[in-house]
Design a protein around this motif. Structure first.
Motif, short mmCIF file in Angstrom:
data_model
loop_
_atom_site.label_atom_id
_atom_site.label_comp_id
_atom_site.label_asym_id
_atom_site.label_seq_id
_atom_site.Cartn_x
_atom_site.Cartn_y
_atom_site.Cartn_z
N ALA A 169 30.93 32.44 28.02
CA ALA A 169 31.18 31.67 26.79
C ALA A 169 30.23 30.49 26.67
N ALA A 170 29.96 29.82 27.80
CA ALA A 170 29.02 28.69 27.78
C ALA A 170 27.61 29.17 27.49
N ILE A 171 27.21 30.28 28.10
CA ILE A 171 25.86 30.82 27.88
C ILE A 171 25.70 31.30 26.44
N LYS A 172 26.77 31.81 25.84
CA LYS A 172 26.70 32.23 24.44
C LYS A 172 26.36 31.05 23.54
N LYS A 173 26.98 29.89 23.81
CA LYS A 173 26.67 28.69 23.02
C LYS A 173 25.21 28.26 23.25
N LEU A 174 24.75 28.42 24.49
CA LEU A 174 23.35 28.10 24.79
C LEU A 174 22.41 29.00 24.00
N ASN A 175 22.69 30.29 23.96
CA ASN A 175 21.84 31.22 23.22
C ASN A 175 21.79 30.89 21.73
N GLU A 176 22.90 30.41 21.19
CA GLU A 176 22.94 30.04 19.77
C GLU A 176 22.04 28.85 19.48
N ALA A 177 21.85 27.99 20.49
CA ALA A 177 21.02 26.79 20.29
C ALA A 177 19.60 26.95 20.83
N LEU A 178 19.28 28.13 21.38
CA LEU A 178 18.00 28.33 22.06
C LEU A 178 16.81 28.13 21.13
N TYR A 179 16.90 28.62 19.89
CA TYR A 179 15.75 28.59 18.99
C TYR A 179 15.87 27.50 17.93
N ALA A 180 16.62 26.45 18.26
CA ALA A 180 16.76 25.32 17.33
C ALA A 180 15.40 24.70 17.03
N GLY A 181 15.22 24.30 15.78
CA GLY A 181 13.95 23.69 15.37
C GLY A 181 12.90 24.71 14.98
N GLY A 182 13.29 25.99 14.88
CA GLY A 182 12.33 27.02 14.46
C GLY A 182 11.43 27.54 15.56
N VAL A 183 11.75 27.23 16.82
CA VAL A 183 10.93 27.72 17.94
C VAL A 183 11.26 29.19 18.20
N LYS A 184 10.23 30.03 18.29
CA LYS A 184 10.45 31.47 18.44
C LYS A 184 10.28 31.96 19.87
N ASP A 185 9.50 31.24 20.68
CA ASP A 185 9.21 31.73 22.03
C ASP A 185 9.79 30.81 23.10
N ALA A 186 10.98 30.29 22.85
CA ALA A 186 11.59 29.34 23.78
C ALA A 186 12.11 30.04 25.03
N SER A 187 12.05 29.33 26.14
CA SER A 187 12.69 29.77 27.38
C SER A 187 13.54 28.61 27.89
#
Length: 239
Positions: A169-187
């Motif tokens: 559940a915590a990682i799901k929230k992280l994935n939702e915020a992973l590409y914040a700001g329009g970043v497409k190749d975030a890690s």
């Protein structure tokens, strides 16, 4: 005794050896890495661990004239004396194809991890052959942007609360915020920093909560702090 056949054999062997040497030298020349034609994008991340000094991640994407480039890597310039401006030079290099290759403009990329980079480094300069030399200066006292994500799972007597499901559940929230700001190749790198739970009581609680801290590359944009509105004091009213 006629020695002409022997002489011909020796000359043929010498010719073959010379030809082989020329081919080997040509192959060696082709196998040497070259600086890519153009720098398209450079990103970096400063990772401050519990130990000091911190680590520096640098990623570069470049453009090459054809396909088939291999062994792409970032090379750091080595100095006798550190540069006065504190800018570390990098070169994005790759080995060009030794044979026929698709004549399509292609992209190559590489990542360099500098464990415990020295304090004199105030920025980086990425070099290409033609266009796109990129200079990035670090912000003073730059610190990584970390975010916290919390997930929970509620169980019952027959099916106790699951740590794995709370973590998911915590990682799901992280994935939702992973590409914040329009970043497409975030890690992102994350770790569990807190685990808590509660069981029993009148409500017969059975739950687990997991909190993780994550650090993204490139960094998340810093959240703007809400401005505090100062209330003006009302003038005293004379009686």
């Amino acid at each position: 005794m006629n020695r002409l056949p022997q002489i011909r054999y020796v000359l043929l062997a010498m010719t073959l050896s010379l030809s082989s040497a020329i081919v080997l030298k040509a192959d060696e020349a082709k196998s040497k890495p070259v600086t890519v034609s153009k720098i398209l994008k450079v990103t970096h991340q400063i990772e401050i661990e519990e130990s000091f000094p911190p680590n520096l991640y640098v990623k570069a994407i470049g453009e090459v004239p054809t396909g088939g480039y291999t062994n792409v890597k970032l090379e750091r310039a080595i100095y006798v004396t550190p540069p006065k401006d504190g800018i570390q030079d990098y070169f994005l290099k790759a080995i060009p194809p030794s044979g026929p290759a698709i004549t399509v403009i292609s992209q190559v990329e590489a990542i360099d991890l500098w464990h415990g980079f020295p304090g004199w480094v105030k920025g980086i300069r990425m070099h290409g052959v033609k266009d796109g030399i990129v200079v990035i200066k670090f912000e003073p006292d730059q610190k990584p942007v970390r975010r916290r994500f919390t997930g929970g799972h509620v169980g019952d007597f027959a099916h106790p609360a699951s740590f794995e499901k709370a973590l998911q559940a915590a990682i799901k929230k992280l994935n939702e915020a992973l590409y914040a700001g329009g970043v497409k190749d975030a890690s992102v790198k994350w770790k569990v920093v807190k685990t808590s739970g509660q069981i029993g009581g009148i409500a017969d609680l059975n739950q687990i909560t997991v909190t993780i801290v994550a650090e993204r590359q490139p960094a998340w944009p810093k959240k703007k702090q809400p401005q505090r509105i100062r209330q003006q004091k009302k003038p005293a009213v004379s009686k």
